[in-house]
Design an enzyme around this catalytic site. Structure first.
Site, PDB file in Angstrom:
ATOM      1  N   PHE A  80     -18.975  32.108  10.415  1.00  0.00           N
ATOM      2  CA  PHE A  80     -18.478  30.802  10.462  1.00  0.00           C
ATOM      3  C   PHE A  80     -17.108  30.554  10.291  1.00  0.00           C
ATOM      4  O   PHE A  80     -16.315  29.259  10.321  1.00  0.00           O
ATOM      5  CB  PHE A  80     -19.144  29.901   9.424  1.00  0.00           C
ATOM      6  CG  PHE A  80     -19.385  30.643   7.832  1.00  0.00           C
ATOM      7  CD1 PHE A  80     -18.139  31.014   7.110  1.00  0.00           C
ATOM      8  CD2 PHE A  80     -20.800  30.957   7.562  1.00  0.00           C
ATOM      9  CE1 PHE A  80     -18.456  31.634   5.942  1.00  0.00           C
ATOM     10  CE2 PHE A  80     -20.910  31.458   6.327  1.00  0.00           C
ATOM     11  CZ  PHE A  80     -19.590  31.711   5.476  1.00  0.00           C
ATOM     12  N   LYS A 100     -26.144  25.345   5.604  1.00  0.00           N
ATOM     13  CA  LYS A 100     -25.607  26.122   4.497  1.00  0.00           C
ATOM     14  C   LYS A 100     -26.760  27.352   4.582  1.00  0.00           C
ATOM     15  O   LYS A 100     -27.832  27.148   4.033  1.00  0.00           O
ATOM     16  CB  LYS A 100     -25.815  25.433   3.171  1.00  0.00           C
ATOM     17  CG  LYS A 100     -25.253  26.203   1.943  1.00  0.00           C
ATOM     18  CD  LYS A 100     -25.041  25.840   0.641  1.00  0.00           C
ATOM     19  CE  LYS A 100     -24.414  26.330  -0.493  1.00  0.00           C
ATOM     20  NZ  LYS A 100     -24.978  27.804  -0.520  1.00  0.00           N
TER      21      LYS A 100
END
Length: 323
Positions: free
Chosen positions: A139, A67
Site C-alpha cells: 500500500f 484495513k
C-alpha cells in the site's frame, strides 16, 4: 569499519603525497557523501502510523483502502521487517526478484484469517504451505519523494512489473463525503473486513503517527502486556477469571470478558501481548467496556529478551498458546 577514522586517515595520507588542501577537502567531502548515502540506503524505512479518523476531516483529500487484518511488513530492498524492525523469516521464493526500493504492506491471509497470517510469520523456519496462503498487499512506497497520489502510480507499476500473484497492490479509491465513507465502512465490515484506511493525497511518506494516515473502524482496539492472572470464581472456579494487563501508560486493567473456555484453562502466559477492544475511555484514561480480542504472537517480548533474536524467534518466545 570505523568510517570517521578511515576518512581521516585517507585525508592524512593524501596530504603526505603533496596534494593541495582544496583537493583534500573535496575528496573528503565526496567520501563523506558516499558513506552518508550508503548508510541512508542501508537504514530500514520507519513505518508511517495511523491516527484515528474523526468526523470533520475533509475526506476528499484522502485515498481510501481496506484495513487488512494481517501482519505489517516492510520490504527494505533486501529483507522483510516487522513494524518493530525485526527481520521476518520468509521463504526465498516469496521475495525473489523484489525491487531494491522499499515497499510497505501487509502479509494477509484473507478476511477473518489473521491467525493464519500470524502463524506463518511466527515460524523460525518458514513453512512453504503456510506462506503460499499469504498475499503481500502493498500500500505504499516509502522511498518515493512525492505525495501519496504521486506514489500510487509508481506503486502499481512496481507491483505489476513483478508479475507475482502473491504480491498485489492494495486497491485505493476516493470518496466524496463523510456519509459515503461511513456507508463503505458498513459494507466492508459486513463483508468481513476489519475497517478502512485513509491516506492523504498530498502527504509525503514519513515515519511516525500523523493525520497523513487514518484508520476507521466501528470499535477501538489497543494492546497491553499480561502481568498476572486472576483466579476464577463460580462457574470459572479452577480456571482463569481474568487477565491483569498493563498498558503502555503503566495503568493496569482486568480483562475477563471475551476469554474463551480454552483460554481460561490455558491463559496467555505472563509477558504475552494481547489485543483488546473497547468503547471510549474513562476520565482517568482507562478503556470503557474492555474485552479480550486475541493474543498478539507477532509482538516482541520486552527488549531485554529480544537481543540477538530474529523476528520469528521473538514471536515464538512471546506467543501464548498483530497493525
Amino acid at each position: 569499519m570505523n568510517q570517521p577514522r578511515t576518512i581521516a586517515g585517507f585525508v592524512f595520507y593524501m596530504g603526505l603525497f603533496g596534494l593541495q588542501r582544496l583537493s583534500i577537502k573535496r575528496c573528503a567531502l565526496s567520501i563523506l557523501i558516499f558513506f552518508g548515502t550508503a548508510l541512508a540506503q542501508a537504514a530500514p524505512p520507519a513505518p508511517t502510523l495511523a491516527q484515528r479518523y474523526r468526523p470533520g476531516i475533509d475526506v476528499t483529500a484522502y485515498w481510501v483502502s481496506e484495513k487488512y487484518d494481517g501482519v505489517r511488513a516492510l520490504w527494505t530492498g533486501r529483507e522483510l521487517l516487522s513494524r518493530q524492525g525485526l527481520p521476518i523469516a520468509a521463504p526465498a521464493w516469496f521475495t525473489a526478484g523484489w525491487p531494491a526500493t522499499p515497499l510497505d504492506g501487509e502479509l494477509w491471509a484473507g478476511r477473518g484469517r489473521f491467525d493464519a497470517a500470524q502463524s506463518a510469520v511466527a515460524q523460525a523456519v518458514p513453512q512453504d504451505a503456510q506462506w503460499r496462503a499469504l498475499r503481500y498487499m502493498v500500500f505504499d512506497l516509502p522511498g518515493h519523494p512525492g505525495g501519496f497520489g504521486e506514489r500510487l502510480p509508481a506503486l502499481r507499476h512496481t507491483v505489476a512489473a513483478l508479475g507475482q500473484p502473491w504480491v498485489q497492490a492494495a486497491p485505493q479509491w476516493r470518496v466524496a463525503s463523510h456519509g459515503a465513507l461511513m456507508k463503505q465502512l458498513h459494507d466492508h465490515e459486513k463483508a468481513g473486513a476489519e475497517g478502512l484506511m485513509l491516506r492523504r493525497d498530498d502527504a509525503p511518506y514519513r515515519g511516525g503517527r500523523s493525520d497523513d494516515l487514518l484508520k476507521l473502524k466501528s470499535f477501538e482496539d489497543a494492546e497491553g502486556r499480561v502481568v498476572g492472572h486472576v483466579p476464577g470464581k463460580g462457574k470459572y472456579a479452577g480456571l482463569t477469571g481474568a487477565l491483569i494487563v498493563e498498558l503502555p501508560s503503566g495503568q493496569r486493567l482486568r480483562l475477563g470478558s471475551g476469554l474463551t473456555d480454552g483460554l481460561r484453562r490455558s491463559p496467555p502466559p505472563i509477558g504475552s501481548v494481547v489485543t483488546y477492544r473497547y468503547n471510549g475511555t474513562h476520565p482517568g484514561g482507562l478503556p470503557r467496556f474492555a474485552r479480550f480480542w486475541r493474543v498478539r504472537a507477532d509482538a516482541p517480548p520486552p527488549a531485554t529478551e529480544i537481543q540477538g533474536k530474529s523476528a520469528s524467534s521473538a514471536y515464538l518466545s512471546s506467543a501464548s498458546s498483530s497493525q
